[in-house]
Design a protein around this motif. Structure first.
Motif, PDB file in Angstrom:
ATOM      1  N   LEU A   1       0.856  -1.193   0.000  1.00 39.68           N
ATOM      2  CA  LEU A   1       0.000   0.000   0.000  1.00 39.68           C
ATOM      3  C   LEU A   1       0.888   1.237   0.000  1.00 39.68           C
ATOM      4  N   LEU A   2       0.541   2.164  -0.863  1.00 38.21           N
ATOM      5  CA  LEU A   2       1.319   3.403  -0.913  1.00 38.21           C
ATOM      6  C   LEU A   2       0.416   4.518  -0.417  1.00 38.21           C
ATOM      7  N   ARG A   3       0.453   4.769   0.862  1.00 35.81           N
ATOM      8  CA  ARG A   3      -0.380   5.866   1.334  1.00 35.81           C
ATOM      9  C   ARG A   3       0.238   6.459   2.580  1.00 35.81           C
ATOM     10  N   PRO A   4       0.859   7.580   2.400  1.00 32.15           N
ATOM     11  CA  PRO A   4       1.528   8.176   3.555  1.00 32.15           C
ATOM     12  C   PRO A   4       0.511   8.667   4.581  1.00 32.15           C
ATOM     13  N   LEU A   5       0.807   8.415   5.839  1.00 35.76           N
ATOM     14  CA  LEU A   5      -0.004   8.969   6.919  1.00 35.76           C
ATOM     15  C   LEU A   5       0.902   9.898   7.698  1.00 35.76           C
ATOM     16  N   GLU A   6       0.403  11.075   8.025  1.00 34.88           N
ATOM     17  CA  GLU A   6       1.236  11.975   8.820  1.00 34.88           C
ATOM     18  C   GLU A   6       0.516  12.356  10.089  1.00 34.88           C
ATOM     19  N   PHE A   7       1.195  12.154  11.179  1.00 31.57           N
ATOM     20  CA  PHE A   7       0.622  12.489  12.474  1.00 31.57           C
ATOM     21  C   PHE A   7       1.010  13.923  12.797  1.00 31.57           C
ATOM     22  N   HIS A   8       0.053  14.830  12.681  1.00 34.09           N
ATOM     23  CA  HIS A   8       0.358  16.248  12.884  1.00 34.09           C
ATOM     24  C   HIS A   8       0.122  16.648  14.333  1.00 34.09           C
ATOM     25  N   LEU A   9       0.428  17.909  14.582  1.00 30.26           N
ATOM     26  CA  LEU A   9       0.229  18.441  15.938  1.00 30.26           C
ATOM     27  C   LEU A   9      -1.240  18.334  16.336  1.00 30.26           C
ATOM     28  N   GLN A  10      -2.140  18.704  15.403  1.00 29.28           N
ATOM     29  CA  GLN A  10      -3.553  18.695  15.791  1.00 29.28           C
ATOM     30  C   GLN A  10      -4.044  17.286  16.138  1.00 29.28           C
ATOM     31  N   ASP A  11      -3.425  16.273  15.521  1.00 27.93           N
ATOM     32  CA  ASP A  11      -3.796  14.899  15.854  1.00 27.93           C
ATOM     33  C   ASP A  11      -3.393  14.567  17.281  1.00 27.93           C
TER      34      ASP A  11
END
Lengths: 345, 255, 270
Positions: free
Chosen positions: C228-238
């Protein structure tokens, strides 16, 4: 027979989750090792098949009600234990998420009850032993019937045990068991008949399809590993809960007997605040599972004070407070919605 | 450009139950050709296609793709070179999102993520489906599904496109759009179909299969005008070669 | 047959809800999944007679429904539909546990009723949290989160495959049932035998489909691993979302807000 979050304690939910996670990881690893790449689409589509098949119903003769297929056994017969377990787990996950069948915390219990028992116990120990490598119509019928009944009885027992150890429902163990087992005997018979009929149908149309399944390893020597692993896990979990239960309440077993017989005395009305307090104390000793889900021991000490509803004045405070909280919640919700949806601005 | 050649020689295949499907099929295609494979139901069209990329193995005979014979060693080269578009897009689009599906092939080729991204977007743009990339496949119309299924194959940059009934389930307008799209491709195209009007539009050459054998192989127009051949192969002259059937029908009783 | 269609529509509708673009929908699925779990554990960790302590937890579903622009009426109906099991097990509480626990003037409320009410509140809270998770995140993103959080890839792929083909196979089942009901008169043909033929047919078609899908996968280089090619980014708001809600749940777990409010009120009132 989906367990629900509302009847669960975190301890029971958590241990069953851990057991499920272990079994899932084990099965996934096993599948990867078998390198059965054709099983990847097969499992996915068969999971969807269970969903679709559950929507087709039939009329149960002479009752007017209708039945459908639960599916664990048929998956085990077609896929073998590990793949069937993962498939069943995925079906139950979708049901928990989309139809609120059970719940997320209870998901572990449900996967054990409806996935582990048919796939890792009833299939290898009963179905395979009866049907063997050379299926006949009669053996398929007998095997599917016996295995489905066993799987559903174990599943029902699981529900009762999990509910009992969670201690949220007041239903006594024995009563609940007597309620669940006969119902699931009937369900198991129907499930077994359906499974047998469908498997025979497929076997007659395409005998080679069923030839796939005996390749599933339970008949061979090393193959009992997942079974024993699962059983051991189950035993440890049950034992752990039991010992916890027993150590904090030495008379726990005595209670379960008394709990069924002694209800009438409890119900006799007494009056006044002191009476109520006494009853609470009675109750505390009568319902040890009440404390059971408090992990912190010191919480027990302050328990009697944490029920301010006992006196009229305090009850009033509680109800007023609750109403106010609800009101506040509603106001916050409405405010947020107005603030967040540009359409309404 | 010899590496785009497809050569099938004396191909034989029988189902496990013994039914013979292909009985000595031979043909040879050169680069850029668009070839139709037509024939009655059960003539062996789909089975033939599945042999071209090693989904099925011949019991006798050989398949050559480009410079290599098809065998276990060349299988991955062949699968990269021969893009197969299946008849039911629901069988082909198995990933959760259109994007993932189009990326499935390139990721299996081991391409780096940026390259995959480029190829996916380019393939989707080619079939005019870039706006669908985040949709799940079950939220697509029949035409959109077909377009995405083609993109999923294009993203692997195949030299040869093999298609099984590309116009089935499509409404007339979507069918027309698909034919126009396929006309723009420079790939060698092999199309198995019952849609003889499309064949006339798209393919310069036609191979007629009957009971697992090639009964005709030649220019499309000549074959589709051969009434006897069409009749004996359970086919029918395309509408546009029949003249106006309504007027003809009127003429007959008037005579 | 209406039930098949409606349950399909249900899945489809929840999926549609998850396509929205609200601050809630934009959050990383991991943040939402973990917060949901903390919420459920906090809720079920209360004692069996707890009611007031549970009420403030309503803020979580209410706030998310508001921010995520989710339809409260629809969710309420779904919750009701799922209620029977908890209800039927819970309803034994008032029958079995009849000691008076709460004295409200002349009315004595038994422990059974209190714990029954508690069960139903827990039920509403936990079920709504799960539904909100799926309506604001979508199954694909939940699966991705599961994988990133360490769930076995085999299981995650299985979930995705299953979900993908639910629609295809349910459609097939629907067509079979339509064909059956169009030719069954006065309830004939709905019996066990025909039922098993239908299921058997559906199963054979399913197996054939699995085979075709496998061919399609192999044609595109499938080697047993799904990538699977799907970047997930955990941001500050998360992080803020997860930590904020989690600490609120902890606070509400140990500090009974309604009591304090009630005391304040009754203390002020003469």
């Amino acid at each position: 027979m989906h367990m629900a979050d509302a009847l669960m304690s975190p301890a029971v939910g958590g241990t069953m989750w851990a057991a499920t996670a272990g079994l899932t990881a084990y099965s996934a690893k096993k599948l990867r090792k078998d390198l059965d790449e054709h099983k990847v689409p097969l499992m996915g589509v068969l999971g969807a098949f269970i969903f679709a098949a559950q929507m087709i119903n039939f009329t149960i003769p002479a009752t007017g009600s209708s039945g459908h297929l639960a599916g664990g056994m048929i998956l085990a017969i077609l896929l073998g234990p590990s793949a069937a377990f993962i498939t069943m787990a995925s079906v139950l996950t979708i049901q928990a998420l989309f139809f609120a069948d059970g719940g997320l915390l209870a998901l572990g219990c449900n996967i054990i009850n409806m996935g582990f028992f048919p796939c890792f116990i009833a299939y290898p120990l009963v179905y395979q032993k009866i049907v063997g490598a050379r299926p006949t119509r009669g053996r398929i019928l007998l095997g599917a019937l016996a295995a489905s009944i066993l799987a559903l009885q174990l599943g029902a027992l699981g529900v009762v045990l999990e509910t009992f150890f969670s201690g949220v429902a007041a239903l006594p163990f024995a009563t609940f068991l007597l309620l669940m087992l006969p119902i699931h005997l009937a369900i198991g018979i129907v499930e077994g008949l359906v499974t047998a009929a469908v498997v025979s149908f497929v076997w007659q149309a395409h005998p080679e399809i069923l030839a796939l399944a005996p390749a599933a390893p339970a008949a061979r020597g090393h193959s009992h590993k997942p079974l024993w692993l699962g059983l051991a896990l189950f035993a440890v979990v049950t034992g752990g809960i039991l010992s916890w239960f027993a150590s904090s309440h030495p008379d726990g077993l005595e209670w379960s007997v008394k709990g069924v017989t002694g209800q009438e005395e409890l119900a006799a009305p007494r009056e006044g605040v002191h009476g109520a307090l006494a009853r609470i104390q009675d109750k505390l000793s009568f319902l040890p599972d009440y404390d059971f889900k408090k992990p912190a021991a010191e919480k027990q000490a302050e328990k009697p004070e944490s029920w301010p509803e006992i006196s009229t004045g305090k009850s009033l405070a509680g109800i007023l407070g609750a109403a106010l909280t609800l009101l506040l919640t509603g106001v916050i919700g409405l405010g947020l919605r107005r603030y967040c949806s540009p359409g309404k601005g | 450009m010899s590496h785009h050649l497809v050569e099938v020689k004396d191909l034989e295949y029988a189902y496990p139950d013994g039914t013979k499907v292909l009985r000595g099929v031979s043909f040879r295609l050169t680069h850029g050709e668009a070839v139709a494979i037509v024939g009655a139901n059960g003539a062996g069209k789909s089975t033939l296609l599945l042999q071209l990329n090693g989904c099925l193995w011949p019991q006798a005979g050989t398949v050559r793709i480009g410079d290599f014979p098809l065998n276990k060693g060349t299988l991955s080269y062949v699968r990269r070179t021969v893009g197969m578009v299946f008849q039911d897009p629901d069988d082909q689009l198995f990933m959760p999102r259109v994007y993932d599906d189009v990326a499935f092939g390139p990721l299996n080729l081991g391409l780096p993520p940026e390259e995959v991204e480029d190829r996916v977007m380019q393939a989707l743009a080619t079939v005019g489906a870039a706006h669908l990339k985040d949709r799940p496949p079950y939220r697509l119309s029949g035409g959109e599904k077909r377009a995405v299924a083609i993109a999923a194959v294009l993203s692997m940059s195949p030299a040869i496109l093999v298609m099984d009934e590309p116009t089935s389930y499509l409404d007339p307008k979507t069918r027309r759009q698909l034919i126009e799209l396929l006309k723009t491709f420079k790939h060698t195209r092999i199309i198995a179909t019952h849609d003889l009007d499309m064949v006339l539009d798209l393919c310069s050459r036609t191979i007629v299969l009957k009971e697992g054998q090639v009964v005709a192989d030649g220019p499309t127009l000549a074959i589709l005008q051969n009434d006897e051949l069409l009749h004996s192969s359970s086919l029918e002259k395309p509408l546009c070669l029949q003249g106006c059937p309504v007027c003809q029908g009127r003429k007959a009783p008037a005579d | 047959m209406a039930t098949i269609e409606s349950s399909l529509l249900n899945i489809g509708y929840l999926e549609t809800l998850s396509y929205q673009q609200t601050p809630l929908h934009r959050l990383d699925p991991r943040a939402k999944l973990l917060t949901t779990l903390v919420f459920i554990i906090a809720v079920v960790s209360f004692g069996k007679y707890e009611i007031t302590g549970l009420i403030p937890f309503m803020i979580y579903p209410v706030a998310l429904i508001a921010v995520g622009n989710l339809p409260p009426g629809y969710l309420a109906r779904k919750i009701l539909l799922a209620a029977p099991f908890a209800f039927f097990i819970g309803i034994f509480n008032p029958l079995l546990d009849r000691a008076v626990l709460v004295q409200l003037g002349p009315v004595g409320l038994s422990g059974g009723w209190v714990s029954f009410a508690s069960i139903m509140i827990r039920f509403t809270l936990t079920v709504s949290a799960a539904l909100i998770l799926i309506a604001s995140t979508g199954l694909n993103a939940v699966c991705l989160a599961l994988e990133r959080l360490g769930a076995p890839t085999g299981f995650v792929v299985q979930l995705l495959f299953l979900y993908r083909y639910i629609f295809v196979l349910t459609d097939e089942a629907l067509r079979l049932m339509r064909a059956r009901s169009l030719r069954s008169f006065q309830g004939r043909g709905l019996g066990f035998k025909v039922f098993t033929y239908l299921i058997g047919q559906l199963l054979l078609r399913t197996l054939a489909r699995a085979q075709r899908i496998h061919l399609a996968m192999r044609s595109r280089g499938f080697d047993g691993t799904i990538r699977l090619l799907r970047p997930l980014e955990f941001h500050l708001q998360d992080a803020v979302f997860f930590l904020g809600w989690s600490s609120l749940f902890l606070l509400l777990r140990w500090y009974n807000l309604p009591h304090q409010l009630g005391h304040l009120l009754t203390g002020l009132a003469p």
